[in-house]
Motif scaffolding. Structure first.
Motif, PDB file in Angstrom:
ATOM      1  N   VAL A   1     -45.143  97.886 -46.452  1.00  0.00           N
ATOM      2  CA  VAL A   1     -46.497  98.412 -46.400  1.00  0.00           C
ATOM      3  C   VAL A   1     -47.508  97.319 -46.742  1.00  0.00           C
ATOM      4  N   TRP A   2     -47.183  96.508 -47.751  1.00  0.00           N
ATOM      5  CA  TRP A   2     -48.081  95.389 -48.093  1.00  0.00           C
ATOM      6  C   TRP A   2     -48.228  94.436 -46.907  1.00  0.00           C
ATOM      7  N   LEU A   3     -47.105  94.131 -46.259  1.00  0.00           N
ATOM      8  CA  LEU A   3     -47.159  93.200 -45.126  1.00  0.00           C
ATOM      9  C   LEU A   3     -48.023  93.763 -44.007  1.00  0.00           C
ATOM     10  N   SER A   4     -47.840  95.026 -43.679  1.00  0.00           N
ATOM     11  CA  SER A   4     -48.627  95.623 -42.596  1.00  0.00           C
ATOM     12  C   SER A   4     -50.109  95.672 -42.954  1.00  0.00           C
ATOM     13  N   SER A   5     -50.416  95.985 -44.216  1.00  0.00           N
ATOM     14  CA  SER A   5     -51.823  96.042 -44.639  1.00  0.00           C
ATOM     15  C   SER A   5     -52.471  94.663 -44.543  1.00  0.00           C
ATOM     16  N   LEU A   6     -51.754  93.643 -45.003  1.00  0.00           N
ATOM     17  CA  LEU A   6     -52.318  92.295 -44.977  1.00  0.00           C
ATOM     18  C   LEU A   6     -52.421  91.757 -43.550  1.00  0.00           C
ATOM     19  N   MET A   7     -51.467  92.116 -42.696  1.00  0.00           N
ATOM     20  CA  MET A   7     -51.566  91.719 -41.293  1.00  0.00           C
ATOM     21  C   MET A   7     -52.768  92.389 -40.626  1.00  0.00           C
ATOM     22  N   ALA A   8     -53.055  93.625 -41.026  1.00  0.00           N
ATOM     23  CA  ALA A   8     -54.234  94.306 -40.480  1.00  0.00           C
ATOM     24  C   ALA A   8     -55.516  93.659 -40.997  1.00  0.00           C
ATOM     25  N   ASP A   9     -55.568  93.396 -42.297  1.00  0.00           N
ATOM     26  CA  ASP A   9     -56.770  92.786 -42.875  1.00  0.00           C
ATOM     27  C   ASP A   9     -57.015  91.389 -42.319  1.00  0.00           C
ATOM     28  N   ALA A  46     -41.784 102.847 -39.223  1.00  0.00           N
ATOM     29  CA  ALA A  46     -42.700 103.486 -38.272  1.00  0.00           C
ATOM     30  C   ALA A  46     -44.134 103.440 -38.773  1.00  0.00           C
ATOM     31  N   LEU A  47     -44.321 103.382 -40.097  1.00  0.00           N
ATOM     32  CA  LEU A  47     -45.670 103.270 -40.625  1.00  0.00           C
ATOM     33  C   LEU A  47     -46.288 101.915 -40.304  1.00  0.00           C
ATOM     34  N   PHE A  48     -45.423 100.898 -40.144  1.00  0.00           N
ATOM     35  CA  PHE A  48     -45.874  99.558 -39.770  1.00  0.00           C
ATOM     36  C   PHE A  48     -46.394  99.553 -38.337  1.00  0.00           C
ATOM     37  N   SER A  49     -45.674 100.227 -37.450  1.00  0.00           N
ATOM     38  CA  SER A  49     -46.033 100.191 -36.026  1.00  0.00           C
ATOM     39  C   SER A  49     -47.081 101.232 -35.646  1.00  0.00           C
ATOM     40  N   ALA A  50     -47.288 102.253 -36.482  1.00  0.00           N
ATOM     41  CA  ALA A  50     -48.246 103.313 -36.134  1.00  0.00           C
ATOM     42  C   ALA A  50     -49.654 102.780 -35.865  1.00  0.00           C
ATOM     43  N   PRO A  51     -50.204 101.887 -36.693  1.00  0.00           N
ATOM     44  CA  PRO A  51     -51.550 101.379 -36.369  1.00  0.00           C
ATOM     45  C   PRO A  51     -51.599 100.633 -35.042  1.00  0.00           C
ATOM     46  N   MET A  52     -50.501  99.948 -34.677  1.00  0.00           N
ATOM     47  CA  MET A  52     -50.467  99.243 -33.400  1.00  0.00           C
ATOM     48  C   MET A  52     -50.515 100.227 -32.234  1.00  0.00           C
ATOM     49  N   VAL A  53     -49.724 101.294 -32.335  1.00  0.00           N
ATOM     50  CA  VAL A  53     -49.732 102.314 -31.280  1.00  0.00           C
ATOM     51  C   VAL A  53     -51.111 102.946 -31.174  1.00  0.00           C
ATOM     52  N   ASP A  54     -51.743 103.197 -32.314  1.00  0.00           N
ATOM     53  CA  ASP A  54     -53.066 103.811 -32.309  1.00  0.00           C
ATOM     54  C   ASP A  54     -54.092 102.901 -31.636  1.00  0.00           C
ATOM     55  N   ARG A  55     -53.975 101.595 -31.845  1.00  0.00           N
ATOM     56  CA  ARG A  55     -54.918 100.645 -31.245  1.00  0.00           C
ATOM     57  C   ARG A  55     -54.756 100.553 -29.725  1.00  0.00           C
ATOM     58  N   CYS A  56     -53.610 100.985 -29.202  1.00  0.00           N
ATOM     59  CA  CYS A  56     -53.417 100.977 -27.746  1.00  0.00           C
ATOM     60  C   CYS A  56     -54.249 102.053 -27.061  1.00  0.00           C
ATOM     61  N   ASP A  57     -54.818 102.953 -27.833  1.00  0.00           N
ATOM     62  CA  ASP A  57     -55.657 104.024 -27.291  1.00  0.00           C
ATOM     63  C   ASP A  57     -57.014 103.990 -27.990  1.00  0.00           C
ATOM     64  N   PRO A  58     -57.802 102.943 -27.766  1.00  0.00           N
ATOM     65  CA  PRO A  58     -59.053 102.778 -28.516  1.00  0.00           C
ATOM     66  C   PRO A  58     -60.064 103.890 -28.270  1.00  0.00           C
ATOM     67  N   GLU A  59     -59.973 104.561 -27.107  1.00  0.00           N
ATOM     68  CA  GLU A  59     -60.922 105.630 -26.810  1.00  0.00           C
ATOM     69  C   GLU A  59     -60.460 106.991 -27.305  1.00  0.00           C
ATOM     70  N   GLY A  60     -59.244 107.061 -27.860  1.00  0.00           N
ATOM     71  CA  GLY A  60     -58.753 108.305 -28.431  1.00  0.00           C
ATOM     72  C   GLY A  60     -58.483 109.403 -27.428  1.00  0.00           C
TER      73      GLY A  60
END
Length: 358
Positions: A1-9, A46-60
């Protein structure tokens, strides 16, 4: 979780998603990103990859349920045979198969899971949902490798420690992963020069505490399920005895016992450790290689599908929580592709028995 948060930041997540979307068809990016993260033997990955999947649909435009399904499904396409996963390592130890034999037997199941996921999940993405042209010009392969360097660091360190330092693996099956994650954090810091405030935000976060509490609760539950009964035997042994007494055929025992273990435990290691010794004991002493491979494919495939559908599988819980979907609705939507995989596993089990009669 720390790694994913820091990669996002640090902007790595955003850049990686943009790079994948630039290079691949829009539909395929929903599968590739969680699949890349799936190469990491990370609990709750899956919590690591969830933000990536969400970013693939920027218009929601796509539903949270759809994103939950694609994230969970494609995150787990490798664990049928990828030898960095503890469950695969334990299955190799219990079956005493050579690694190439196990991979050759399990690889068709991964191919079936990918095909079924593309057919039932990715095809649901409307063709009108097309990616926007990226503002930045296309970049080279070196840029992509730099973005995935932290992920490759985890995989490389994990594999190296598993092979070169067996004492570390015996001390804790998660120690090689922990070392790899620490090295990945160091690589990320050298790449992006993150400020101290970003580290503080990642380490002291309510999200991380929630995940720790959830994992602790799931592990306590699993420990109760795996503990011996007051009379002495394990619950799984009692289950097998009762199923045998009910006249259930051997092939159904080999399939149902791991499935029930996977569903109740939500863990590949727990499923393999609890069910494989009992399922393999049905083969008798020194079974022929064809019979052993066929039984392993059937037991692992059914057990793993039980785990993917389990309400205590932390990846499914995290995905549903991140995309704000109901857990039972997610399980119900996952059932059709899971049933198709079980059908493919059964056919492949019969085919192995026919190709390599025992």
């Amino acid at each position: 979780v720390w790694l994913s948060s820091l990669m996002a930041d640090g902007g790595v997540m955003k850049d990686l998603v943009a790079e994948v979307r630039r290079r691949l068809p829009h539909r395929l990016s929903f599968a590739v990103l969680p699949a890349v993260i799936g190469l990491l033997p990370m609990p709750g990955g899956a919590l690591f990859s969830a933000p990536m999947v969400d970013r693939c649909d920027p218009e929601g435009r796509l539903s949270g349920l759809f994103k939950t399904l694609t994230n969970h499904w494609f995150r787990h396409i490798w664990e049928y045979w990828w030898p960095l996963y503890p469950g695969v390592i334990l299955a190799l130890e219990l079956t005493r198969l050579d690694i190439w034999q196990f991979i050759a037997a399990q690889l068709p199941v991964t191919l079936a899971a990918v095909g079924i996921g593309c057919l039932l999940l990715l095809r649901r993405i409307p063709r009108g949902v097309a990616r926007k042209a990226e503002a930045d010009p296309p970049t080279g392969r070196r840029r992509f490798l730099g973005l995935v360097a932290p992920i490759l660091t985890v995989i490389g360190a994990f594999a190296l420690i598993q092979i070169a330092v067996p004492a570390a693996r015996r001390a804790s099956r998660y120690l090689p992963l922990a070392v790899g994650l620490c090295l990945a954090l160091l690589v990320l810091q050298l790449q992006r020069r993150l400020p101290l405030s970003a580290w503080g935000k990642a380490v002291v976060s309510w999200k991380a505490l929630q995940i720790v509490l959830l994992v602790v609760a799931v592990r306590i539950y699993a420990a109760v399920i795996e503990a011996p009964l007051p009379e002495g035997p394990l619950p799984v042994a009692v289950l097998r005895r009762e199923m045998t007494a009910a006249g259930i055929p051997e092939i159904l025992l080999t399939a149902l016992l791991p499935f029930l273990c996977g569903f109740t435990m939500g863990s590949t290691v727990g499923m393999v450790g609890a069910s494989f010794p009992l399922a393999l004991s049905l083969l008798g002493p020194q079974p022929a290689i064809g019979r052993l491979l066929a039984a392993s494919v059937l037991a692992y495939g059914f057990g793993y599908m039980g785990e993917l559908l389990s309400p205590v599988h932390v990846c499914l819980v995290f995905s549903a929580q991140y995309f704000r979907t109901r857990l039972l609705a997610s399980i119900a939507a996952l059932t059709p592709p899971a049933l198709l995989v079980l059908a493919a596993v059964t056919l492949w089990h019969l085919a192995i028995g026919w190709i390599l009669p025992g």
